[in-house]
Design a protein around this motif. Structure first.
Motif, short mmCIF file in Angstrom:
data_model
loop_
_atom_site.label_atom_id
_atom_site.label_comp_id
_atom_site.label_asym_id
_atom_site.label_seq_id
_atom_site.Cartn_x
_atom_site.Cartn_y
_atom_site.Cartn_z
N ARG A 12 3.16 -48.21 -38.29
CA ARG A 12 2.58 -48.14 -36.96
C ARG A 12 3.39 -47.21 -36.06
O ARG A 12 4.56 -46.91 -36.34
CB ARG A 12 2.53 -49.53 -36.31
CG ARG A 12 3.91 -50.16 -36.14
CD ARG A 12 3.82 -51.64 -35.84
NE ARG A 12 5.14 -52.25 -35.62
CZ ARG A 12 5.94 -52.65 -36.60
NH1 ARG A 12 5.57 -52.51 -37.86
NH2 ARG A 12 7.11 -53.19 -36.32
N GLU A 13 2.76 -46.80 -34.96
CA GLU A 13 3.46 -46.09 -33.89
C GLU A 13 4.30 -47.10 -33.12
O GLU A 13 3.90 -48.25 -32.92
CB GLU A 13 2.46 -45.41 -32.96
CG GLU A 13 1.59 -44.36 -33.61
CD GLU A 13 2.39 -43.18 -34.15
OE1 GLU A 13 3.32 -42.73 -33.44
OE2 GLU A 13 2.10 -42.73 -35.27
N LEU A 14 5.48 -46.68 -32.70
CA LEU A 14 6.37 -47.57 -31.97
C LEU A 14 6.23 -47.38 -30.46
O LEU A 14 5.46 -46.54 -29.99
CB LEU A 14 7.82 -47.34 -32.42
CG LEU A 14 8.10 -47.72 -33.90
CD1 LEU A 14 9.50 -47.30 -34.29
CD2 LEU A 14 7.89 -49.21 -34.11
N ASP A 15 7.00 -48.13 -29.71
CA ASP A 15 6.90 -48.16 -28.25
C ASP A 15 7.13 -46.75 -27.68
O ASP A 15 8.00 -46.00 -28.14
CB ASP A 15 7.94 -49.12 -27.69
CG ASP A 15 8.07 -50.37 -28.58
OD1 ASP A 15 7.03 -50.86 -29.03
OD2 ASP A 15 9.20 -50.81 -28.83
N TYR A 16 6.35 -46.41 -26.62
CA TYR A 16 6.37 -45.03 -26.16
C TYR A 16 7.01 -44.83 -24.79
O TYR A 16 7.06 -43.71 -24.29
CB TYR A 16 4.95 -44.46 -26.16
CG TYR A 16 3.92 -45.29 -25.43
CD1 TYR A 16 3.73 -45.17 -24.06
CD2 TYR A 16 3.12 -46.18 -26.13
CE1 TYR A 16 2.79 -45.91 -23.40
CE2 TYR A 16 2.16 -46.94 -25.48
CZ TYR A 16 1.99 -46.81 -24.11
OH TYR A 16 1.05 -47.56 -23.45
N ASP A 17 7.51 -45.89 -24.16
CA ASP A 17 8.25 -45.68 -22.92
C ASP A 17 9.57 -44.99 -23.23
O ASP A 17 10.24 -45.34 -24.21
CB ASP A 17 8.52 -47.03 -22.24
CG ASP A 17 9.13 -46.84 -20.86
OD1 ASP A 17 10.36 -46.60 -20.79
OD2 ASP A 17 8.40 -46.96 -19.87
N PRO A 18 9.99 -44.00 -22.43
CA PRO A 18 11.24 -43.29 -22.73
C PRO A 18 12.46 -44.20 -22.80
O PRO A 18 13.42 -43.89 -23.51
CB PRO A 18 11.37 -42.30 -21.57
CG PRO A 18 9.98 -42.10 -21.08
CD PRO A 18 9.29 -43.40 -21.28
N GLN A 19 12.43 -45.32 -22.08
CA GLN A 19 13.56 -46.24 -22.09
C GLN A 19 13.37 -47.42 -23.04
O GLN A 19 14.21 -48.32 -23.08
CB GLN A 19 13.79 -46.77 -20.66
CG GLN A 19 14.16 -45.70 -19.65
CD GLN A 19 15.47 -45.02 -20.03
OE1 GLN A 19 16.47 -45.67 -20.33
NE2 GLN A 19 15.46 -43.69 -20.02
N ALA A 20 12.30 -47.40 -23.81
CA ALA A 20 11.99 -48.54 -24.69
C ALA A 20 12.99 -48.65 -25.83
O ALA A 20 13.51 -47.65 -26.33
CB ALA A 20 10.58 -48.42 -25.24
N ILE A 21 13.27 -49.87 -26.23
CA ILE A 21 14.02 -50.15 -27.46
C ILE A 21 13.00 -50.65 -28.48
O ILE A 21 12.38 -51.69 -28.30
CB ILE A 21 15.11 -51.21 -27.22
CG1 ILE A 21 16.14 -50.67 -26.23
CG2 ILE A 21 15.77 -51.62 -28.53
CD1 ILE A 21 17.22 -51.67 -25.87
N ALA A 22 12.85 -49.87 -29.54
CA ALA A 22 11.76 -50.12 -30.48
C ALA A 22 12.01 -51.31 -31.39
O ALA A 22 11.07 -51.87 -31.95
CB ALA A 22 11.52 -48.87 -31.33
#
Length: 391
Positions: free
Chosen positions: A285-295
């Motif tokens: 899957r695609e992971l979290d896309y916020d620049p500050q996200a911790i995937a």
């Protein structure tokens, strides 16, 4: 599940149906007495008919009670192949709601089986073949969940040379899709991670009338044991059926992961629910896309549940030293999360190719001596600084 029908069924229930001038025998196979889902099957013979009553063998579970309460890692890869599709199931974990086994069958079994006290799931890690049932044939392939409701008489015909490896679940409860994925009519919602088209019911029925007169063994799981019978007819004598109870397959390739701007909790991966447990699929899957996200998953405490994960394919980002075919067990009362250094390594990563099956139970899991034989005790210390290995 949706309504399905195969073969010939009459326009009304509980009326006379004949084949070649012979009155067929109607069987209602249903849950919750007459209040739950059901299917109606039309047999050539009475499903009560047996020739001989054989032996009853109780289920034996050799429990391992560890001296310590820690996170555990079980490596199933070294478990040698052997046995058939029934006797080859080797129990690893259990409680009153679920049994989890690994099966690597190499031998053929001519008889038939019916679980009379619970539903089953066979998760196919490797191998292809067909689950032959009273409802018709159910072909399987790698990464299929084969869901087999209680009361289903079946046998498995693995394709020769396909290298079978299965993870097997048995529960006295029902296996079903999560209620939050369904509307009040039972149809899967638009926001569910799959739709009805992704679930594959049995294919055509086969007429085995020519095999009547031959003897066939039937093993039925009841009262926490296995009762053997001898039949004088082929158990696949159903000429038609319809209803909402039947075996089916669902492949993880058809799971549509729910992702977000920041990390989503494990319930978004839920695939099935059972009695006091859930089964989840961690898919590519695609992971979290916020620049500050911790995937990677945040640290969390399993205060009221136990979390076990079987690693199927790819590299699981939050674990070091965990290979395909291993099972992590994070028991209740202990927090767990990514091992040191892995959060930093994941920053900026936008996709994962991991595939894993998770079961969360709401009562403690008990372990067998087979788990002890393949336990990796160093895993409990793998949150220490810069561990080189977990074995």
């Amino acid at each position: 599940m949706r309504y399905e029908t195969r073969g010939e069924v009459p326009a009304k229930r509980h009326v006379q149906v004949r084949r070649d001038g012979r009155l067929l025998v109607e069987e209602v196979l249903g849950f919750e007495g007459f209040s739950g889902n059901e299917s109606i099957l039309y047999h050539r013979h009475s499903p009560c008919r047996i020739k001989e009553v054989g032996t009853f063998t109780p289920v034996v579970r050799e429990e391992w009670v560890p001296d310590t309460h820690v996170h555990r890692l079980t490596d199933t890869a070294p478990i040698p192949p052997g046995g058939d599709w029934l006797d080859g199931r080797r129990l690893l974990q259990f409680n009153g709601d679920i049994e989890v086994s690994v099966c690597k069958p190499t031998e053929r079994r001519d008889g038939f089986y019916r679980n009379g006290e619970g539903d089953e799931i066979l998760f196919v890690h490797h191998g292809t073949g067909v689950v032959e049932t009273i409802f018709g044939d159910v072909p399987y392939r790698p990464h299929d969940y084969v869901v087999i409701p209680r009361g289903t008489t079946y046998r498995v015909e693995p394709d020769p040379g396909s290298g079978q490896v299965w993870l097997c679940f048995t529960t006295p409860g029902e296996i079903e899709t999560p209620k939050r994925y369904r509307n009040r009519y039972g149809q899967l919602l638009e926001g569910a991670p799959y739709c009805q088209r992704d679930f594959h019911a049995p294919r055509e029925l086969h007429d085995h009338a020519a095999e009547d007169g031959r003897e066939h063994e039937l093993v039925v799981r009841v009262r926490d044991g296995y009762q053997r019978y001898v039949l004088d007819h082929h158990p696949f004598d159903v000429v038609g059926w319809d209803g909402y109870v039947y075996p089916y397959t669902f492949n993880t390739d058809d799971f549509e992961p729910i992702t977000g701007r920041i990390h989503q909790p494990p319930p978004v991966h839920q695939t099935f629910q059972g009695q006091n447990f859930v089964i989840c699929s961690f898919c590519p899957r695609e992971l979290d896309y916020d620049p500050q996200a911790i995937a990677l998953p945040y640290h969390h405490s399993n205060v009221q549940s136990e979390e076990a994960i079987y690693y199927v394919d790819g590299q699981f980002g939050s674990r070091r030293g965990v290979d395909v075919g291993m099972i992590t067990l994070h028991p209740s009362g202990l927090p767990h999360g990514p091992q040191p250094g892995l959060v930093e390594a994941s920053l900026g990563v936008r996709r994962t190719e991991e595939l894993a099956v998770m079961w969360d139970t709401f009562r403690p899991l008990r372990l067998t001596t087979l788990s002890r034989e393949h336990d990796q005790p160093g895993y409990a210390l793998s949150w220490s600084r810069d561990p080189e290995t977990v074995g």
